[in-house]
Design a protein around this motif. Structure first.
Motif, PDB file in Angstrom:
ATOM      1  N   ASP A  88      36.141 173.919 -42.923  1.00  0.00           N
ATOM      2  CA  ASP A  88      37.477 173.423 -42.608  1.00  0.00           C
ATOM      3  C   ASP A  88      37.409 172.458 -41.426  1.00  0.00           C
ATOM      4  N   ASP A  89      38.207 171.381 -41.487  1.00  0.00           N
ATOM      5  CA  ASP A  89      38.142 170.330 -40.468  1.00  0.00           C
ATOM      6  C   ASP A  89      38.358 170.872 -39.063  1.00  0.00           C
ATOM      7  N   GLU A  90      39.376 171.704 -38.898  1.00  0.00           N
ATOM      8  CA  GLU A  90      39.693 172.219 -37.564  1.00  0.00           C
ATOM      9  C   GLU A  90      38.560 173.080 -37.027  1.00  0.00           C
ATOM     10  N   TYR A  91      37.989 173.915 -37.890  1.00  0.00           N
ATOM     11  CA  TYR A  91      36.882 174.774 -37.468  1.00  0.00           C
ATOM     12  C   TYR A  91      35.660 173.937 -37.109  1.00  0.00           C
ATOM     13  N   LEU A 122      25.972 165.987 -37.725  1.00  0.00           N
ATOM     14  CA  LEU A 122      27.355 165.764 -37.309  1.00  0.00           C
ATOM     15  C   LEU A 122      27.554 164.373 -36.725  1.00  0.00           C
ATOM     16  N   CYS A 123      26.499 163.797 -36.143  1.00  0.00           N
ATOM     17  CA  CYS A 123      26.597 162.432 -35.611  1.00  0.00           C
ATOM     18  C   CYS A 123      26.911 161.431 -36.716  1.00  0.00           C
ATOM     19  N   SER A 124      26.544 161.785 -37.950  1.00  0.00           N
ATOM     20  CA  SER A 124      26.763 160.893 -39.091  1.00  0.00           C
ATOM     21  C   SER A 124      27.898 161.373 -39.981  1.00  0.00           C
ATOM     22  N   ASP A 125      28.723 162.277 -39.472  1.00  0.00           N
ATOM     23  CA  ASP A 125      29.827 162.804 -40.275  1.00  0.00           C
ATOM     24  C   ASP A 125      30.785 161.677 -40.653  1.00  0.00           C
ATOM     25  N   GLY A 126      30.841 161.372 -41.928  1.00  0.00           N
ATOM     26  CA  GLY A 126      31.690 160.276 -42.376  1.00  0.00           C
ATOM     27  C   GLY A 126      33.121 160.665 -42.637  1.00  0.00           C
ATOM     28  N   LEU A 128      35.119 162.943 -40.555  1.00  0.00           N
ATOM     29  CA  LEU A 128      35.945 163.133 -39.363  1.00  0.00           C
ATOM     30  C   LEU A 128      35.396 162.315 -38.198  1.00  0.00           C
ATOM     31  N   PHE A 129      36.160 161.324 -37.753  1.00  0.00           N
ATOM     32  CA  PHE A 129      35.704 160.561 -36.599  1.00  0.00           C
ATOM     33  C   PHE A 129      35.774 161.411 -35.332  1.00  0.00           C
ATOM     34  N   GLN A 130      36.647 162.454 -35.337  1.00  0.00           N
ATOM     35  CA  GLN A 130      36.722 163.327 -34.158  1.00  0.00           C
ATOM     36  C   GLN A 130      35.384 164.024 -33.904  1.00  0.00           C
ATOM     37  N   VAL A 131      34.693 164.380 -34.982  1.00  0.00           N
ATOM     38  CA  VAL A 131      33.391 165.039 -34.846  1.00  0.00           C
ATOM     39  C   VAL A 131      32.384 164.077 -34.237  1.00  0.00           C
TER      40      VAL A 131
END
Length: 270
Positions: A88-91, A122-126, A128-131
């Motif tokens: 989940d995005d928030e988690y 996570l550095c390449s998470d496409g 969520l830009f928040q991540v």
């Protein structure tokens, strides 16, 4: 009630400290009863409870109250699950934030083997830009936690990605932590790879990125200096400071008040 669980989490650290001080009487109470609650509340349905659990966990780690086995077998696995691609995005945002915060409190081996691979993903998470923003903002801390070899082998390629991210806030965050990243690398990597990268940030199309880069220019240049002769070093909070030379210290050794002033002023230098 979420408020009850939140209040409970706020009481966990002082109880843990008491149990640590009274360990002969309660040798296993913390590990058997309290630690499982902290881990469980990291996945609570209520975000305030999760936040309280995260804060409690960080305090416990800072106080060195969590056993290495619990970190590796209980804490890290749950954070890896929460930060998984299908989470989940928030988690996921919360998990990457706590991973970055706890990295400096864990052993280098634990961070490199258990958390670093997921951080690189996570550095390449496409999605969520928040991540990616959290990864960029804490990049220097992660580099410091894993050391030069892992930084150059695994993190520098990811840093290049973040420095060219389409979101300007990402590039600005990279400019702000550039000194800390540079400080962890070898002089050759600093010269051949990071210098051209820094020039690209100074020439960025966004003025906020350029401004952040120019503010980091002096600190970045300082990483090229020889620490033994220049007296520059990075404090625990990531700021640049100046260590007084032995000549200065010796010249003031007969004047305690002057020596104290020297040490104080150098400690506060940034």
């Amino acid at each position: 009630e979420p408020t009850v669980r939140t209040e409970l989490m706020e009481q966990i650290p002082p109880i843990a400290i008491f149990l640590q001080e009274s360990r002969p009487k309660f040798p296993t109470a913390f590990f058997e009863y309290l630690m499982p609650i902290v881990v469980r509340y990291l996945t609570d349905v209520n975000n305030q409870v999760r936040k309280a659990g995260q804060e409690a966990l960080l305090i416990l780690l800072e106080q060195d109250l969590v056993a290495q086995s619990d970190i590796e077998n209980k804490v890290c696995p749950i954070l890896l699950d929460l930060s998984a691609p299908d989470s989940d995005d928030e988690y996921k945002v919360e998990a990457v934030n706590i991973i970055c915060k706890m990295a400096s409190m864990l052993s280098r081996t634990t961070v490199e083997h258990m958390l670093l691979p997921r951080f690189c993903e996570l550095c390449s998470d496409g999605k969520l830009f928040q991540v990616r923003k959290i990864c960029a903002a804490n990049f220097g801390d992660i580099c410091n936690a894993v050391g030069q070899e892992a930084t150059e082998r695994l993190l520098i390629p990811k840093f290049f990605e973040l420095c060219s991210d389409s979101v300007w806030g990402m590039r600005k965050a990279c400019a702000e932590c550039f000194m800390a990243v540079s400080y962890t690398t070898s002089p050759e990597v600093r010269r051949s790879k990071l210098s051209p990268l820094f020039i690209s940030l100074i020439s960025d199309t966004c003025r906020w990125v350029r401004q952040a880069a120019f503010q980091s220019l002096g600190p970045f240049i300082s990483t090229f200096a020889n620490p033994s002769s220049a007296g520059l070093y990075i404090r625990e909070d990531g700021t640049l400071s100046i260590r007084p030379s032995m000549q200065d210290v010796n010249s003031n050794s007969c004047q305690p008040s002057n020596n104290i002033t020297l040490m104080s002023s150098s400690t506060n230098a940034t």
